[in-house]
Scaffold this motif. Structure first.
Motif, PDB file in Angstrom:
ATOM      1  N   ASP A   1      -2.769  -1.677   3.102  1.00 57.53           N
ATOM      2  CA  ASP A   1      -1.404  -1.223   2.831  1.00 57.53           C
ATOM      3  C   ASP A   1      -1.376  -0.532   1.471  1.00 57.53           C
ATOM      4  O   ASP A   1      -0.831  -1.030   0.499  1.00 57.53           O
ATOM      5  N   ILE A   2      -1.984   0.659   1.408  1.00 53.75           N
ATOM      6  CA  ILE A   2      -2.109   1.395   0.143  1.00 53.75           C
ATOM      7  C   ILE A   2      -1.237   2.651   0.224  1.00 53.75           C
ATOM      8  O   ILE A   2      -1.312   3.403   1.192  1.00 53.75           O
ATOM      9  N   GLU A   3      -0.421   2.852  -0.801  1.00 55.16           N
ATOM     10  CA  GLU A   3       0.368   4.087  -0.919  1.00 55.16           C
ATOM     11  C   GLU A   3      -0.298   4.999  -1.940  1.00 55.16           C
ATOM     12  O   GLU A   3      -0.438   4.640  -3.099  1.00 55.16           O
ATOM     13  N   PHE A   4      -0.719   6.164  -1.497  1.00 56.79           N
ATOM     14  CA  PHE A   4      -1.388   7.123  -2.378  1.00 56.79           C
ATOM     15  C   PHE A   4      -0.343   8.086  -2.934  1.00 56.79           C
ATOM     16  O   PHE A   4       0.417   8.698  -2.183  1.00 56.79           O
TER      17      PHE A   4
ATOM     18  N   GLY B   1      -6.058  -4.537  -1.746  1.00 59.35           N
ATOM     19  CA  GLY B   1      -5.702  -3.784  -0.549  1.00 59.35           C
ATOM     20  C   GLY B   1      -4.231  -3.571  -0.338  1.00 59.35           C
ATOM     21  O   GLY B   1      -3.794  -3.203   0.741  1.00 59.35           O
ATOM     22  N   LYS B   2      -3.383  -3.766  -1.367  1.00 56.15           N
ATOM     23  CA  LYS B   2      -1.939  -3.590  -1.169  1.00 56.15           C
ATOM     24  C   LYS B   2      -1.321  -3.119  -2.469  1.00 56.15           C
ATOM     25  O   LYS B   2      -1.466  -3.780  -3.506  1.00 56.15           O
ATOM     26  N   GLY B   3      -0.637  -1.968  -2.445  1.00 55.55           N
ATOM     27  CA  GLY B   3       0.002  -1.460  -3.644  1.00 55.55           C
ATOM     28  C   GLY B   3      -0.015   0.054  -3.693  1.00 55.55           C
ATOM     29  O   GLY B   3      -0.322   0.723  -2.702  1.00 55.55           O
TER      30      GLY B   3
ATOM     31  N   TRP C   1      -3.262  -6.654 -18.898  1.00 55.97           N
ATOM     32  CA  TRP C   1      -3.552  -7.770 -18.002  1.00 55.97           C
ATOM     33  C   TRP C   1      -2.301  -8.146 -17.207  1.00 55.97           C
ATOM     34  O   TRP C   1      -1.224  -8.355 -17.747  1.00 55.97           O
ATOM     35  N   GLY C   2      -2.473  -8.186 -15.886  1.00 59.26           N
ATOM     36  CA  GLY C   2      -1.379  -8.542 -14.992  1.00 59.26           C
ATOM     37  C   GLY C   2      -0.553  -7.378 -14.501  1.00 59.26           C
ATOM     38  O   GLY C   2       0.295  -7.550 -13.636  1.00 59.26           O
ATOM     39  N   LYS C   3      -0.762  -6.151 -15.032  1.00 59.47           N
ATOM     40  CA  LYS C   3       0.054  -5.006 -14.642  1.00 59.47           C
ATOM     41  C   LYS C   3      -0.751  -3.855 -14.060  1.00 59.47           C
ATOM     42  O   LYS C   3      -0.194  -2.971 -13.454  1.00 59.47           O
ATOM     43  N   GLY C   4      -2.050  -3.801 -14.287  1.00 56.28           N
ATOM     44  CA  GLY C   4      -2.842  -2.725 -13.715  1.00 56.28           C
ATOM     45  C   GLY C   4      -3.682  -2.014 -14.750  1.00 56.28           C
ATOM     46  O   GLY C   4      -3.639  -2.323 -15.946  1.00 56.28           O
TER      47      GLY C   4
END
Length: 681
Positions: free
Chosen positions: A545-548, A582-584, A657-660
């Motif tokens: 479930d990836i949004e590019f 796998g999601k984001g 850390w925790g945000k990407g």
């Protein structure tokens, strides 16, 4: 002196040029409006170009599909024709008359009368004892139905009035085409003992068959309200002559039928002479049409005619140009409105600033004056600035003389000592920075040297079995001989995969040598490579479930190895997907690399919404064999950094850390090849 009503255009232009160069208001208008105008104009141009390109391609695909539907419709009609003749051959009435020994002439007459019952233009029985020496009808039974080209005598022999019905007057001359294009079905007829007694020969005459072409046209162009394609047309050609069509003689009034006219030389050469399909614009009698042609083949696969379908090009172009004009007019109108709003807003904002500017200019000329009240609220920033400026002028006038000489002397000493101290400090900071960079590079290069030796060994070990596989495949192909054609696709797939293995091992071997991978460093635009990498990653992550999200704005060309950059981009994107489990949302952007107004190259950013990287681990992620994944090898980022460093590029990371995390690839315009030298003696 007066100039008798004439306008001094040079003076007016000079006045406005001076305003644009000196007044903040007009410069602000240029700075804010010019990028918007240029961007919108570029978008309009790009939109028009791509719209024309893709709309034209889709139009050609549309008319090609309609041609395929028309061809299928004719095949269905031929199949129905064959079924009718088969049904007649097995009918009770026919079998009774055939077995009863009815007079042959009477039987032939009765068979011919049945054509109307089965919606045929001709139906006759060729008995064996009459025709076994004149014509071999068995050669015509290989297909259920086929197209055939018959002379006037052959048509008359099949049916008395068939030759007259087939006559087509040629509009460009006084001649008459009396040959006939027919859809024909020939089946053998056996008696009750299985003895061949004759052949049933029936079918449809396509010359002047306006009902047939109108029915097929109504099938493939069902909507009469389609303003883009108001007139759909269909034509059957005998050679290059239209023998049945609904193309009008006058494309403006849509009257008449262009039966007896010829196709254009360009289409005739492509379809009749070369046997190719034609899908493009073509001049059809008196107007340009978006058209599709395909050859009509007889029983011996010889081209005897053509099948055409298409529609007028002008209504399509008119509607398209109208839409483009509407979009352009709307955009220009919005630009004018926004320009007026910017001008009015800037005028109200900069009137006080221009007043302050005039006061400053007067003070510079030696005139004692003050800003005074600006007509603004006392809490307004410009009002406070004007008040402070006036106070400063008062204070400056009081202390001007007493501070003049002391200030000059003190300022000189301070500047001298400050410049010396800043110079020493800058040199020390530079040395410390270079020392830290050198130390880090020595550590990384030492690890990469070991990695190079490891990759060289792996590459050699992979090359050996791949060479054995390749040899055995070639031996198998040689031993199979002509039988190898049955598995040629599998053999080609093995060859392709072996070539892929050899390319990978060659890259590994080149990487392990001093100098790294240096093949095919060329000038490239990065955006197409980024788009290709996104396509590859999307294909491999369909179940995730990836949004590019992509925003590609880089215009600079850089010297890079396309395949290596693609590998790095795919690796970074896959790392981002793994980091998000796998999601984001995965964002891929590109922009020009600018420093101090100078174009240095291109930047590519890959940002994920994963867990991020701990601060204490950021410096370690580019070290070989360091990984936080169970299945990871820890080589992806270190190899990517090494590949980029060999051409002067760089890979950096920003993470919370925790945000990407956000990885940035810096690609210089001109590649600077660096040798990766081990620190070992």
């Amino acid at each position: 002196m007066p100039n008798n009503g004439n306008i001094d255009h040079s003076g007016l232009i000079g006045k406005w040029r001076y305003r644009f160069k000196t007044m903040v208001r007009y410069r602000l208008m240029i700075l804010t409006s010019a990028p918007i105008i240029l961007t919108l104009m570029a978008l309009i141009g790009i939109t028009i170009y791509w719209s024309i390109h893709y709309t034209w391609q889709s139009t050609l695909i549309d008319v090609s599909e309609r041609l395929e539907v028309a061809n299928n419709s004719i095949e269905l009609i031929q199949q129905k024709q064959a079924n009718h003749i088969d049904a007649f051959a097995e009918s009770y009435d026919f079998r009774i008359r055939l077995e009863s020994g009815l007079d042959k002439a009477a039987l032939q007459k009765w068979v011919s009368q049945q054509k109307q019952r089965y919606n045929l233009d001709f139906l006759c029985l060729h008995q064996v004892d009459q025709n076994e020496d004149s014509f071999d009808y068995s050669a015509l039974t290989q297909r259920d139905s086929f197209f055939d080209l018959l002379s006037y005598q052959e048509l008359t022999k099949l049916d008395q009035d068939l030759g007259t019905r087939a006559e087509v007057a040629m509009l460009d001359s006084q001649a008459v085409e009396n040959r006939g294009l027919v859809s024909r079905t020939v089946i053998p007829v056996h008696d009750s003992q299985g003895v061949l007694v004759g052949y049933l020969d029936g079918g449809l005459l396509l010359n002047n068959s306006t009902i047939l072409v109108d029915q097929i046209r109504d099938l493939i162009y069902p909507s009469e309200q389609d303003y883009l394609r108001p007139i759909g047309t269909l034509t059957l050609f005998l050679g290059d002559l239209r023998v049945s069509t609904n193309v009008p003689l006058n494309s403006t009034d849509h009257v008449g039928r262009a039966i007896g006219t010829r196709v254009s030389d360009q289409v005739r050469h492509a379809v009749l002479d070369n046997g190719e399909q034609w899908v493009n614009r073509a001049f059809v009698y008196d107007a340009w049409y978006i058209s599709a042609y395909q050859p009509i083949l007889d029983n011996n696969d010889q081209v005897i005619g053509m099948l055409y379908t298409g529609y007028l090009m002008w209504p399509f172009l008119k509607a398209y140009v109208t839409n483009i004009a509407e979009i352009s007019f709307t955009t220009i109108f919005l630009l004018i409105i926004s320009g007026i709003m910017v001008y009015r807003g800037s005028r109200d904002l900069f009137n006080p600033i221009e007043h302050i500017h005039r006061v400053v200019k007067m003070i510079q000329l030696g005139k004692e004056t003050r800003i005074g009240h600006l007509g603004l609220d006392d809490e307004h920033e410009l009002a406070q600035l004007a008040k402070q400026f006036d106070n400063m002028l008062d204070l400056l006038r009081q202390r001007k003389n007493e501070l003049k000489y002391a200030a000059v002397e003190l300022e000189g000493k301070v500047q001298q000592r400050t410049a010396s101290l800043e110079e020493k400090t800058a040199e020390l900071e530079l040395h410390i920075q270079l020392l830290n960079q050198t130390r880090d590079k020595l550590v990384v290069h030492e690890k990469l040297a070991a990695l190079g030796e490891l990759t060289a060994g792996i590459a050699h070990e992979i090359n050996n079995p791949s060479a054995v596989i390749l040899g055995n495949v070639e031996l198998i192909q040689f031993e199979l001989g002509e039988d190898a054609n049955r598995v040629q696709e599998e053999l080609d797939a093995i060859h392709t995969q072996i070539d892929r293995i050899r390319n990978i091992t060659r890259s590994l071997l080149q990487y392990s040598r001093q100098g790294g991978v240096q093949d095919e460093i060329t000038w490239q635009h990065v955006n197409p490579i980024v788009e290709e990498s996104v396509t590859l990653v999307k294909t491999g992550s369909k179940k995730r479930d990836i949004e590019f999200v992509t925003d590609l704005r880089a215009h600079s060309s850089v010297e890079i190895n396309r395949h290596q950059l693609l590998q790095i981009l795919v690796n970074l994107q896959m790392n981002g997907i793994h980091a998000m489990q796998g999601k984001g949302q995965l964002s891929i952007t590109s922009e020009d690399w600018l420093e101090h107004g100078e174009e240095k190259g291109a930047l590519i950013h890959i940002e994920d919404q994963g867990t991020g990287i701990r601060p204490e681990n950021i410096k370690r992620i580019f070290s070989p064999f360091y990984t936080t994944k169970r299945e990871g090898t820890g080589l992806g980022l270190s190899v990517s950094q090494s590949i980029l460093s060999q051409t002067g590029g760089e890979l950096t990371v920003e993470s919370e850390w925790g945000k990407g995390s956000r990885f940035t690839i810096r690609l210089p315009k001109k590649a600077e090849i660096h040798l990766l030298v081990s620190t070992k003696g």
